[in-house]
Design a protein around this motif. Sequence first.
Motif, PDB file in Angstrom:
ATOM      1  N   HIS A  55      -3.160   0.752  -3.993  1.00  0.00           N
ATOM      2  CA  HIS A  55      -2.744   0.406  -2.632  1.00  0.00           C
ATOM      3  C   HIS A  55      -1.777  -0.778  -2.639  1.00  0.00           C
ATOM      4  O   HIS A  55      -0.731  -0.747  -1.983  1.00  0.00           O
ATOM      5  N   TYR A  87      -0.832   4.105  -3.059  1.00  0.00           N
ATOM      6  CA  TYR A  87      -1.842   4.634  -2.134  1.00  0.00           C
ATOM      7  C   TYR A  87      -1.621   3.985  -0.769  1.00  0.00           C
ATOM      8  O   TYR A  87      -1.652   2.753  -0.641  1.00  0.00           O
ATOM      9  N   LYS A 105      -4.440   2.031   4.102  1.00  0.00           N
ATOM     10  CA  LYS A 105      -4.843   0.628   4.023  1.00  0.00           C
ATOM     11  C   LYS A 105      -6.330   0.435   4.330  1.00  0.00           C
ATOM     12  O   LYS A 105      -7.045  -0.273   3.606  1.00  0.00           O
ATOM     13  N   ALA A 144      -8.515   1.732   1.538  1.00  0.00           N
ATOM     14  CA  ALA A 144      -8.399   0.875   0.353  1.00  0.00           C
ATOM     15  C   ALA A 144      -9.174  -0.425   0.545  1.00  0.00           C
ATOM     16  O   ALA A 144      -9.844  -0.898  -0.385  1.00  0.00           O
TER      17      ALA A 144
END
Length: 235
Positions: free
Chosen positions: A108, A113, A116, A119
């Motif tokens: 992230h 990735y 948000k 993560a």
Amino acid sequence: MSTLDVTRAELALIVLYLNKAEARDKICRAIQYGSKFLSNGQPGTAQNVDKSTSLARKVFRLFKFVNDLHGLISPVPQGTALPLVLLGKSKNALLSTFLFLDQVVWLHRSGIYKNKEHAELLGRISLFCWMGSSICTTLVELGELGRLSVSMKKLEKNLKNSDKYKNEEYCAKLQKSNERTLALVKAGMDIVVAVGLLQLAPKKVTPRVTGAFGFVTSLISCYQLLPSPPKSKTP
């Protein structure tokens, strides 16, 4: 040995030490938490160093979860008490989960990735896993120190008429006891670091406290990874 030979030997130990990814990770960890201590959570150069070093460390931990996964399925030494076995395996499972989830956090922060919220949730779960593994480690070290203490007392009784510090078995147990005591201190302090990172007690465990405890445990980790100096040959 000449001064040059001694210098070469010392440099060889330094090279051997720095070749370990784990050693470089712990040096970066010391920088990270030292910066956290200096910044105390306030914006500035120290906080930037803290954040950038934290991200850099995640590269050293790629696929490191395999180590504890291997420990989880490995057999335990015979004679180990069942509670200590369960605590040890729990530590392996929790630490492996922490390291695996931490890779999602790295993906992230690297921009790979994009989710948000997901993560951040996994990052928080990973920290709880790390705190749990530190608690398990603390309990394991307490149990092992208890076992060592009992065996050392029995050995002392058998060595009443001789110097116990000249007995190889006693010295080995004493060294093991010192190593486990240091590991116990480190694990206990790491629990405080985890509490600080999770902000479970923000008024008591401030970023400065978290940084101070994290810096000390990093130095302990660096010390634990030092290679043993070559034994001098006796004629």
